[in-house]
Write a protein that holds these residues in place. Structure first.
Motif, PDB file in Angstrom:
ATOM      1  N   ALA A  88       0.905  -3.670   0.326  1.00 47.19           N
ATOM      2  CA  ALA A  88      -0.336  -4.002   1.070  1.00 47.19           C
ATOM      3  C   ALA A  88      -0.398  -3.096   2.287  1.00 47.19           C
ATOM      4  CB  ALA A  88      -0.192  -5.598   1.396  1.00 47.19           C
ATOM      5  N   GLN A  89       0.698  -2.781   3.147  1.00 44.28           N
ATOM      6  CA  GLN A  89       0.707  -2.348   4.343  1.00 44.28           C
ATOM      7  C   GLN A  89       0.358  -0.873   4.000  1.00 44.28           C
ATOM      8  OE1 GLN A  89       4.842  -3.153   5.586  1.00 44.28           O
ATOM      9  NE2 GLN A  89       3.806  -4.880   7.059  1.00 44.28           N
ATOM     10  N   LEU A  90       0.795  -0.335   3.160  1.00 43.62           N
ATOM     11  CA  LEU A  90       0.703   1.144   2.596  1.00 43.62           C
ATOM     12  C   LEU A  90      -0.756   1.239   2.047  1.00 43.62           C
ATOM     13  CD1 LEU A  90       1.812   3.850   2.166  1.00 43.62           C
ATOM     14  CD2 LEU A  90       2.466   3.022  -0.475  1.00 43.62           C
ATOM     15  N   GLU A  91      -1.304   0.193   1.315  1.00 39.53           N
ATOM     16  CA  GLU A  91      -2.890   0.352   1.352  1.00 39.53           C
ATOM     17  C   GLU A  91      -3.831   0.442   2.658  1.00 39.53           C
ATOM     18  OE1 GLU A  91      -5.932  -2.052  -1.733  1.00 39.53           O
ATOM     19  OE2 GLU A  91      -4.228  -2.944  -1.313  1.00 39.53           O
ATOM     20  N   LYS A  92      -3.382  -0.031   3.741  1.00 34.44           N
ATOM     21  CA  LYS A  92      -3.908  -0.025   4.852  1.00 34.44           C
ATOM     22  C   LYS A  92      -3.666   1.328   5.726  1.00 34.44           C
ATOM     23  CE  LYS A  92      -3.811  -5.112   5.265  1.00 34.44           C
ATOM     24  NZ  LYS A  92      -3.285  -6.253   6.323  1.00 34.44           N
ATOM     25  N   VAL A 123       2.594   3.353  -5.774  1.00 34.46           N
ATOM     26  CA  VAL A 123       2.847   4.007  -4.267  1.00 34.46           C
ATOM     27  C   VAL A 123       2.204   5.330  -4.044  1.00 34.46           C
ATOM     28  CG1 VAL A 123       4.475   5.035  -2.790  1.00 34.46           C
ATOM     29  CG2 VAL A 123       4.959   2.695  -3.689  1.00 34.46           C
ATOM     30  N   GLU A 124       2.242   6.549  -5.160  1.00 33.43           N
ATOM     31  CA  GLU A 124       1.869   7.737  -4.981  1.00 33.43           C
ATOM     32  C   GLU A 124       0.248   7.560  -4.836  1.00 33.43           C
ATOM     33  OE1 GLU A 124       3.103  10.576  -7.902  1.00 33.43           O
ATOM     34  OE2 GLU A 124       4.743   9.681  -8.035  1.00 33.43           O
ATOM     35  N   VAL A 125      -0.427   6.578  -5.444  1.00 26.67           N
ATOM     36  CA  VAL A 125      -2.042   6.498  -5.799  1.00 26.67           C
ATOM     37  C   VAL A 125      -2.471   5.989  -4.173  1.00 26.67           C
ATOM     38  CG1 VAL A 125      -3.787   5.183  -6.708  1.00 26.67           C
ATOM     39  CG2 VAL A 125      -2.307   6.086  -8.175  1.00 26.67           C
ATOM     40  N   LEU A 126      -1.699   5.168  -3.682  1.00 26.42           N
ATOM     41  CA  LEU A 126      -2.190   4.489  -2.346  1.00 26.42           C
ATOM     42  C   LEU A 126      -1.946   5.661  -1.101  1.00 26.42           C
ATOM     43  CD1 LEU A 126      -0.560   0.903  -2.583  1.00 26.42           C
ATOM     44  CD2 LEU A 126      -3.136   1.613  -2.838  1.00 26.42           C
ATOM     45  N   TYR A 127      -0.669   6.448  -1.204  1.00 29.23           N
ATOM     46  CA  TYR A 127      -0.361   7.278  -0.391  1.00 29.23           C
ATOM     47  C   TYR A 127      -1.614   8.541  -0.500  1.00 29.23           C
ATOM     48  CZ  TYR A 127       2.007  10.766   2.712  1.00 29.23           C
ATOM     49  OH  TYR A 127       2.543  11.686   3.276  1.00 29.23           O
ATOM     50  N   GLN A 128      -1.765   8.784  -1.655  1.00 23.92           N
ATOM     51  CA  GLN A 128      -2.780   9.869  -1.853  1.00 23.92           C
ATOM     52  C   GLN A 128      -4.062   9.451  -1.558  1.00 23.92           C
ATOM     53  OE1 GLN A 128      -2.313  11.234  -5.766  1.00 23.92           O
ATOM     54  NE2 GLN A 128      -0.209  12.360  -5.456  1.00 23.92           N
ATOM     55  N   GLY A 129      -4.536   8.343  -1.727  1.00 27.08           N
ATOM     56  CA  GLY A 129      -5.815   7.904  -1.508  1.00 27.08           C
ATOM     57  C   GLY A 129      -5.801   7.766   0.256  1.00 27.08           C
ATOM     58  N   GLN A 130      -4.987   7.410   0.923  1.00 32.06           N
ATOM     59  CA  GLN A 130      -4.968   7.229   2.439  1.00 32.06           C
ATOM     60  C   GLN A 130      -5.018   8.625   2.822  1.00 32.06           C
ATOM     61  OE1 GLN A 130      -5.467   4.845   4.521  1.00 32.06           O
ATOM     62  NE2 GLN A 130      -5.418   3.453   2.776  1.00 32.06           N
TER      63      GLN A 130
END
Length: 220
Positions: A56-60, A197-204
């Protein structure tokens, strides 16, 4: 005392091949106990809520906060994700693959030994069967029916060795399948969370890129 004597007598009737079978059974028991203890500790250490909080924190976009949340956890998923996020400036995917490989190596430890025992034990029992039958034929050729107990002794040797080898294989196969299933399940979880994690990080990173470009253009 009498039961111990009967057990020793039963073991001796199995012939010389019983000693390798005893060694194999002891090794199998040691591996099963060690792996059972390992998986008991591993499953007790799971912290799915902690992992979800980090996601959740990574998504933000809070990469540092997510890394801090996962730090110090004994959960194998949290450890793998923490290593990946802690080295995301180099290669996030490579760091996640390395940490996942390390966790899977720990989980698969000694499983090849147990797999070998499942195959080896019946073969040793079969070898004992051959020795027992050969012994019976020798008795028949030398004494014929004068001492039938000598003949039946060789047959008993063959059956005991075979039964002992099959028992080792059967009793080792059940925990082997359990440990292998747990390993495959852990591999699936590691791959799933690593991809997440990869998807969230690349999205950010994609969301931050226009702002970074605009900031550079403003400076220019």
């Amino acid at each position: 005392m009498e039961s111990s004597y009967m057990l020793v007598n039963f073991f001796n009737k199995g012939g010389a091949i019983m000693w390798p079978l005893l060694l194999v059974s002891t090794l199998a028991l040691a591996v099963i106990i060690e792996r059972s203890w390992f998986w008991w500790k591993t499953l007790r250490a799971r912290e799915p809520q902690r992992v979800e909080e980090a996601l959740a924190q990574l998504e933000k976009g809070q990469v540092q906060a997510a890394t801090k949340t996962l730090e110090g956890s004994d959960d194998f998923i949290a450890r793998a994700l923490h290593h990946g996020l802690n080295h995301h400036h180099g290669s996030l995917q490579g760091a996640l693959q390395t940490s996942a490989g390390t966790e899977l190596e720990r989980m698969g430890r000694f499983l090849p030994v147990l797999d070998t025992i499942v195959t080896l034990a019946p073969l040793l029992g079969l070898l004992g069967t051959i020795f027992g039958i050969m012994h019976s034929f020798q008795m028949m050729g030398g004494k014929e029916l004068v001492e039938p107990m000598a003949v039946t002794g060789g047959i008993a040797e063959a059956l005991i060795a075979t039964g002992f080898g099959l028992a080792i294989a059967i009793l080792s196969l059940i925990p082997l399948n359990f440990f292998t299933t747990r390993l495959h399940r852990a591999q699936h979880l590691l791959e799933t969370f690593a991809t997440h994690v990869e998807v969230l990080y690349q999205g950010q990173q994609a969301q931050n890129r226009p702002a970074q470009v605009a900031a550079r253009q403003g400076v220019v």
